[in-house]
Design a protein around this motif. Structure first.
Motif, short mmCIF file in Angstrom:
data_model
loop_
_atom_site.label_atom_id
_atom_site.label_comp_id
_atom_site.label_asym_id
_atom_site.label_seq_id
_atom_site.Cartn_x
_atom_site.Cartn_y
_atom_site.Cartn_z
N LEU A 64 0.83 -1.20 0.00
CA LEU A 64 0.00 0.00 0.00
C LEU A 64 0.87 1.26 0.00
N CYS A 65 1.90 1.27 0.83
CA CYS A 65 2.81 2.42 0.88
C CYS A 65 3.58 2.56 -0.43
N THR A 66 3.89 1.45 -1.08
CA THR A 66 4.61 1.50 -2.34
C THR A 66 3.76 2.16 -3.42
N VAL A 67 2.44 1.92 -3.39
CA VAL A 67 1.55 2.61 -4.33
C VAL A 67 1.67 4.12 -4.14
N ALA A 68 1.74 4.56 -2.88
CA ALA A 68 1.91 5.99 -2.61
C ALA A 68 3.27 6.49 -3.10
N VAL A 69 4.30 5.67 -2.93
CA VAL A 69 5.64 6.05 -3.41
C VAL A 69 5.63 6.21 -4.93
N ILE A 70 4.98 5.29 -5.62
CA ILE A 70 4.88 5.37 -7.08
C ILE A 70 4.17 6.66 -7.50
N ALA A 71 3.11 7.01 -6.79
CA ALA A 71 2.37 8.23 -7.11
C ALA A 71 3.25 9.46 -6.95
N VAL A 72 4.03 9.50 -5.87
CA VAL A 72 4.93 10.64 -5.64
C VAL A 72 6.02 10.68 -6.69
N GLU A 73 6.59 9.53 -7.02
CA GLU A 73 7.64 9.47 -8.04
C GLU A 73 7.14 10.04 -9.36
N ARG A 74 5.97 9.62 -9.78
CA ARG A 74 5.45 10.07 -11.06
C ARG A 74 5.11 11.56 -11.03
N MET A 75 4.63 12.04 -9.89
CA MET A 75 4.34 13.47 -9.80
C MET A 75 5.62 14.29 -9.94
N PHE A 76 6.70 13.87 -9.26
CA PHE A 76 7.94 14.63 -9.32
C PHE A 76 8.57 14.57 -10.71
N VAL A 77 8.47 13.43 -11.37
CA VAL A 77 9.08 13.29 -12.69
C VAL A 77 8.32 14.10 -13.73
N VAL A 78 6.99 14.08 -13.68
CA VAL A 78 6.19 14.75 -14.70
C VAL A 78 5.93 16.22 -14.36
N CYS A 79 5.54 16.48 -13.10
CA CYS A 79 5.10 17.84 -12.74
C CYS A 79 6.25 18.74 -12.35
N LYS A 80 7.37 18.17 -11.92
CA LYS A 80 8.55 18.94 -11.53
C LYS A 80 8.20 20.06 -10.55
N PRO A 81 7.59 19.75 -9.39
CA PRO A 81 7.20 20.81 -8.46
C PRO A 81 8.38 21.54 -7.85
N LEU A 82 9.56 20.93 -7.87
CA LEU A 82 10.75 21.57 -7.30
C LEU A 82 11.72 22.00 -8.40
N GLY A 83 11.21 22.14 -9.62
CA GLY A 83 12.06 22.49 -10.73
C GLY A 83 12.65 21.26 -11.39
N PRO A 84 13.70 21.41 -12.22
CA PRO A 84 14.31 20.26 -12.88
C PRO A 84 14.70 19.20 -11.86
N PHE A 85 14.25 18.00 -12.09
CA PHE A 85 14.47 16.93 -11.11
C PHE A 85 14.85 15.65 -11.83
N SER A 86 15.94 15.05 -11.39
CA SER A 86 16.40 13.79 -11.96
C SER A 86 16.19 12.69 -10.92
N PHE A 87 15.30 11.77 -11.24
CA PHE A 87 15.01 10.69 -10.30
C PHE A 87 16.13 9.66 -10.37
N GLN A 88 16.86 9.50 -9.28
CA GLN A 88 18.05 8.66 -9.25
C GLN A 88 17.86 7.44 -8.35
N LEU A 89 18.89 6.60 -8.35
CA LEU A 89 18.83 5.36 -7.59
C LEU A 89 18.63 5.63 -6.10
N LYS A 90 19.25 6.67 -5.57
CA LYS A 90 19.11 6.95 -4.14
C LYS A 90 17.68 7.31 -3.77
N HIS A 91 16.97 7.99 -4.69
CA HIS A 91 15.58 8.32 -4.42
C HIS A 91 14.71 7.06 -4.42
#
Length: 340
Positions: A116-143
């Motif tokens: 269930l928590c992983t579903v929430a993590v996926i939602a946040v990941e996709r929001m950051f990659v597509v919406c870029k709320p913090l500006g240019p964002f590169s989703f990396q292994l550490k994230h």
């Protein structure tokens, strides 16, 4: 070996004794068959995702780590919860005793909340990659690793307390599976259940809702700005929108009945709930292990291109790596200027 403190014919439900089994033998067999129809595909599909990821290094990308993590958690739920439900329903009672009940309840809850928590993590990941709320964002292994670790840690810290006296694991439904005890009126148990509901259901659901709402809004704005491109962006938007709606609906169908029933029992301990009615939400939540990989993974071209040949015992003949629907939309969106 004789099980300790057996629960013959689910002799306790809602805190009180019952003289007769909650279901006929045919009823228990029917539940066993239904659970088997979902558990078998769940084990096969989630195992396929894990195996093809280990075999094909092209799939070992940060954005896919959460998908694989969910497959691991769902596989754990299917094995510890699904298979045991099949066996116990076929037997007509929970035959593993008190210790077995606690172990099964803890394992299923741990894997279930992690998924269930992983579903929430996926939602946040996709929001950051597509919406870029913090500006240019590169989703990396550490994230990705951080999101995976957080899902397990969050689930673990909220499923351990019943092992140490805050809350407890007990029989649920028709008495062939175990879960956190929603029925006890003990203040310590009630306080645990309320915290469990808020932190392990309400918060993940809020994160999913906010993230996907932001994602859909961003895609809608991009689509309007890209209308001169012959509707290509609009078409991509609709594909992602349908997937997002399906994800949210699946989440609600899987978990809302279970969470609502638990909250109802906590709020009104005297409410009379037929055992079979109490079992349906349990099965809906457990069956999510079968359709989670279909929605989140097999709608992803990248995984599907490797998993389908694997499941059909065929050979993969791919020469280049396909991008998923979401990644395609992201690429087409990266050159757009989003409105504030």
């Amino acid at each position: 070996m004789q099980p300790d403190a057996p629960f013959p014919n689910a002799s306790y439900y809602n805190g009180g004794p019952r003289r007769d089994p909650p279901l006929s033998q045919a009823g228990f067999i029917a539940l066993s068959v239904v659970m088997a129809l979902f558990t078998g595909p769940a084990i096969m599909l989630n195992a396929a995702v894990i195996i093809v990821t280990l075999v094909h290094k092209q799939l070992r990308r940060p954005l896919n780590y959460a998908l694989v993590n969910m497959a691991v958690a769902d596989l754990g739920t299917a094995v510890t919860g699904g298979l045991l439900s099949v066996v116990n329903n076929a037997w007509g009672s929970f035959a593993l005793g008190r210790t077995g009940c606690v172990m099964e309840g803890f394992a299923v809850a741990l894997f279930g909340i992690t998924s269930l928590c992983t579903v929430a993590v996926i939602a946040v990941e996709r929001m950051f990659v597509v919406c870029k709320p913090l500006g240019p964002f590169s989703f990396q292994l550490k994230h990705a690793a951080g999101g995976v670790a957080l899902s397990w840690f969050w689930s673990l810290i909220w499923n351990l307390p019943p092992l140490f006296g805050w809350g407890r694991y007990e029989l649920e439904g028709v008495g062939t599976s175990c879960a956190p005890d929603w029925h006890s009126r003990d203040p310590k148990n009630v306080s645990y259940i309320l915290c469990y509901f808020a932190l392990c259901f309400a918060i993940p659901f809020a994160i999913i809702l906010v993230s996907y709402t932001r994602l859909l809004w961003t895609l809608h704005q991009v689509s309007k700005m890209a209308c001169v491109e012959g509707g290509a962006a609009a078409k991509a938007e609709m594909k992602v929108a349908r997937m997002v709606v399906l994800m949210v609906l699946t989440f609600l169908v899987s978990w809302l009945p279970y969470a609502s029933l638990a909250l109802l029992i906590v709020a009104k301990p005297d409410v009379e709930i037929p055992p079979l009615v109490g079992t349906v939400p349990v099965y809906l939540a457990k069956c999510s292990t079968a359709y989670n990989p279909i929605i989140y993974i097999y709608l992803n071209k990248q995984f599907r291109g490797y998993a389908v040949p694997f499941l059909s015992c065929g050979r993969t003949s791919r020469t280049d790596d396909e991008e998923s629907e979401l990644q395609t939309t992201v690429e087409s969106s990266n050159n757009k200027v989003y409105p504030p």
